[in-house]
Design an enzyme around this catalytic site. Structure first.
Site, PDB file in Angstrom:
ATOM      1  NE  ARG A 290      -3.797   1.702  -4.345  1.00 56.52           N
ATOM      2  CZ  ARG A 290      -3.393   2.207  -3.723  1.00 56.52           C
ATOM      3  NH1 ARG A 290      -3.279   3.665  -3.372  1.00 56.52           N
ATOM      4  NH2 ARG A 290      -4.007   2.433  -2.211  1.00 56.52           N
ATOM      5  CG  PHE A 420      -1.302  -8.251  -5.137  1.00 59.16           C
ATOM      6  CD1 PHE A 420      -1.842  -8.036  -4.694  1.00 59.16           C
ATOM      7  CD2 PHE A 420      -0.701  -8.248  -6.621  1.00 59.16           C
ATOM      8  CE1 PHE A 420      -0.841 -10.268  -4.414  1.00 59.16           C
ATOM      9  CE2 PHE A 420       0.017  -9.639  -6.318  1.00 59.16           C
ATOM     10  CZ  PHE A 420      -0.037 -10.158  -5.418  1.00 59.16           C
ATOM     11  CD  GLU A 421       0.957  -2.450  -4.441  1.00 61.39           C
ATOM     12  OE1 GLU A 421       0.602  -1.603  -5.242  1.00 61.39           O
ATOM     13  OE2 GLU A 421       1.912  -4.030  -5.066  1.00 61.39           O
ATOM     14  N   GLY A 422      -5.146  -3.104  -3.156  1.00 58.18           N
ATOM     15  CA  GLY A 422      -6.748  -2.238  -3.018  1.00 58.18           C
ATOM     16  C   GLY A 422      -7.473  -3.404  -4.393  1.00 58.18           C
TER      17      GLY A 422
END
Length: 639
Positions: A290, A420-422
């Site tokens: 992240r 993105f990514e959560g």
């Protein structure tokens, strides 16, 4: 699968998500302590540093990368919606596809700090470049194989991706986003391996990847653990079809796919970490992965600051440069202060990851959440500062003889960072779950409707012992002592505020726990504000620490840290008020009525969307009827 169809219950879905969490806290965590009311500056101060060898290697690579990036035509990538082959080749020759991989596997062995600095630099030519490198290395084959692969798997796969072969990560499905319990892609055990069947959506790098990390469900039984499992898959395996290259409002150069698997054989030796560990691998990989998206947010913040410094000084309205009018001055001030804090948060988080002494899962999540939201605000403010030119494309500006400024492109490219990514909402829940973990752990059987009376009595005693020790620590601290934190100089007052407010935040969490008990997990708006306060406190901490560490080199940084802290304190005050004074219940009731169709009269008087297709595309089993649209890159080393 619609909500009316059979599927996992909410309780079952929660169990799947909980099983994937890293519940053990072996290493200390500044972020976790923050939500418990403890400002553990000893975990982050003095400012961490890379070793001289890491700095030398990182700076040397950045210099080589800068020369290359300065020659990349970002406008061409935007116009063609494609990254040219020669850019891929050049990045591969630089070693940019293996920046964090150990040198023994052909990588550069860079630290997290310099990896993110490289992404920040690459993204300044075009955001798609940073996304390409990030998706490949942070969640693609390099990171999970490095962390969880066997030595044989590392020897087999890592030199390939370090040398320039592109990889992709495939988890999301047409009907599966953040709820892994609904994962439908299957991996059926057969002699020597597994057969993969299913469809994956939104695989960044999916149309160009030669190696894939695929999450699929293995059935339990016959001595098998089963569960969601990670596989390393050769992208040219028979039965794989790239059905579509998806197009988006921003990041026009990324290669993002819909990929179908039909009886794709994957050998058993390509299972990563063992059956049933797929989600844990994905979440653990993301703890440091992240950090890459905030690197691109820092790129945007720096870029916007440069434009916000130049344009408002030249543009004159009503006899003064527009930047000297208070309405725009507040925006310029916010951009400068927040850019400083975002870089401080990123650098601090990377350095904490490099020293490997801390558990940074909360810090990385807070950074991703905060950077994506603040960078979006910064870009939006820049568009407003630029006025009509902010809405106009750079190509249009150049066509009439003005400097082409891609403000609208930056805004479009940044919008996905909040997803993105959560997504922001999922990040709120993820961080909140960790933030209240200590309370849920001691409450345990008290709030579990299935617990026995005997277990509840034991849980009450356990909770009483915990709170009897913990609650007194929230009453007073160094923040109430006027002479404390003197080593921070003019920023000491802000650090004292941090200490006091950290305790106030923990008390608020406790009050919420007492008010709603187990139901607090459903109070998502309340928990979101709790997390936002924590993010602001972490940002203030990073800004103050950076200013203190760089005081000799950049004394002006103290001014920016002070400015940022003043702005953050205003936002924190509003968030604390909104914890208890809000319209959450009314909003929830209204949403139910909207979804039930009570207010459809409001939709009259316009032409409504005419597309009659399904909201979610049906997943049809079997081979693809669509042509394969993957793009084949020249392979490094003549592969």
């Amino acid at each position: 699968m619609s909500p009316t169809q059979s599927g996992p219950t909410e309780r079952e879905a929660r169990k799947v998500a909980e099983a994937a969490r890293e519940s053990e806290w072996i290493k200390p965590s500044f972020g976790k302590e923050l939500f418990l009311g403890r400002l553990r500056l000893d975990l982050v101060d003095p400012w961490p540093t890379n070793s001289p060898e890491q700095v030398a290697a990182g700076e040397a690579f950045l210099e080589r990368l800068r020369v290359f990036i300065e020659g990349v035509d970002g406008a061409a990538i935007e116009a063609e919606a494609s990254i040219p082959d020669e850019v891929f080749t050049g990045l591969a020759e630089l070693g940019a596809f293996g920046m964090k991989l150990p040198t023994q596997y052909g990588g550069l062995g860079l630290s997290h700090l310099y990896y993110c600095k490289a992404l920040t630099l690459a993204g300044s030519a075009h955001s798609s470049l940073g996304t390409l490198l990030s998706a490949h290395q942070s969640i693609g084959v390099p990171q999970p194989v490095k962390m969880f692969g066997s030595e044989e798997q590392k020897q087999r796969f890592l030199p390939r991706v370090a040398g320039g072969e592109v990889s992709a990560f495939l988890l999301t499905e047409p009907d599966v986003g953040s709820d892994p319990a609904r994962l439908a892609c299957s991996a059926t055990p057969v002699d020597g391996g597994y057969l993969l069947n299913g469809v994956k959506l939104w695989a960044t790098n999916g149309t160009i990847a030669s190696l894939l990390v695929v999450m699929a469900r293995v059935p339990a039984g016959e001595g098998r653990r089963g569960g969601i499992t990670a596989f390393v898959v050769e992208a040219d395996s028979p039965g794989i079809t790239v059905e579509n290259r998806n197009a988006f409002m921003g990041l026009r150069g990324i290669e993002n796919s819909v990929t179908r698997f039909h009886d794709v054989f994957v050998p058993a030796e390509n299972v990563l970490g063992g059956e049933g560990r797929g989600l844990k691998i994905a979440l653990t990989t993301l703890n440091t992965g992240r950090l890459s998206l905030p690197a691109l947010c820092v790129t945007a913040a720096k870029w916007c600051l440069n434009v916000a410094r130049g344009w408002p000084a030249e543009r004159v309205q009503w006899g003064r440069p527009v930047g000297r009018h208070e309405a725009l001055a507040t925006k310029i001030s916010h951009i400068a202060a927040t850019a400083y804090a975002l870089e401080a948060m990123l650098d601090l988080s990377c350095l904490l990851a490099d020293d490997d002494a801390n558990d940074i899962r909360i810090e990385a999540a807070l950074l991703k959440l905060y950077a994506s939201e603040q960078a979006w605000t910064i870009a939006d403010e820049l568009v407003q500062i630029r006025g009509g030119r902010g809405f106009e494309t750079a190509a249009s500006q150049r066509a009439r003889g003005e400097r082409g400024i891609e403000a609208e492109q930056v805004l479009r490219d940044l919008r996905i960072m909040r997803i993105f990514e959560g997504s922001t909402e999922i990040m709120h829940l993820l961080i909140a779950r960790e933030a209240v973990d200590a309370h849920l752990a001691v409450a345990g059987d008290i709030i579990d409707p299935e617990a026995s009376r005997e277990d509840k009595i034991k849980a009450v005693a356990k909770a009483g012992a915990f709170y009897a020790t913990w609650l007194p620590t929230l009453v007073a601290g160094k923040g109430a002592v006027p002479t404390s934190f003197a080593e921070f100089g003019p920023l000491a007052a802000h650090v004292r505020y941090l200490e006091r407010t950290t305790r106030k935040l923990a008390r608020s969490i406790f009050y919420g726990m007492g008010r709603w008990q187990g139901a607090m997990e459903r109070k998502q708006a309340f928990l979101g504000r709790v997390v936002d306060i924590g993010a602001e406190l972490f940002a203030m901490t990073a800004a103050c620490l950076r200013a203190k560490a760089e005081r000799a080199e950049h004394p002006e940084g103290v001014e920016l840290a002070d400015l940022f802290c003043q702005q953050a304190r205003v936002r924190i005050g509003a968030l604390f008020t909104a914890l208890w004074e809000n319209t959450d219940d009314a909003d929830d009731d209204a949403a139910k009525k909207v979804l039930a169709g009570r207010y459809t009269f409001l939709e009259g008087g316009i032409v409504l969307p005419s597309d009659e297709g399904p909201w979610v595309s049906p997943v049809v089993a079997g081979p693809s009827a669509k042509p394969d649209v993957r793009r084949h890159l020249p392979q490094p080393g003549g592969r």
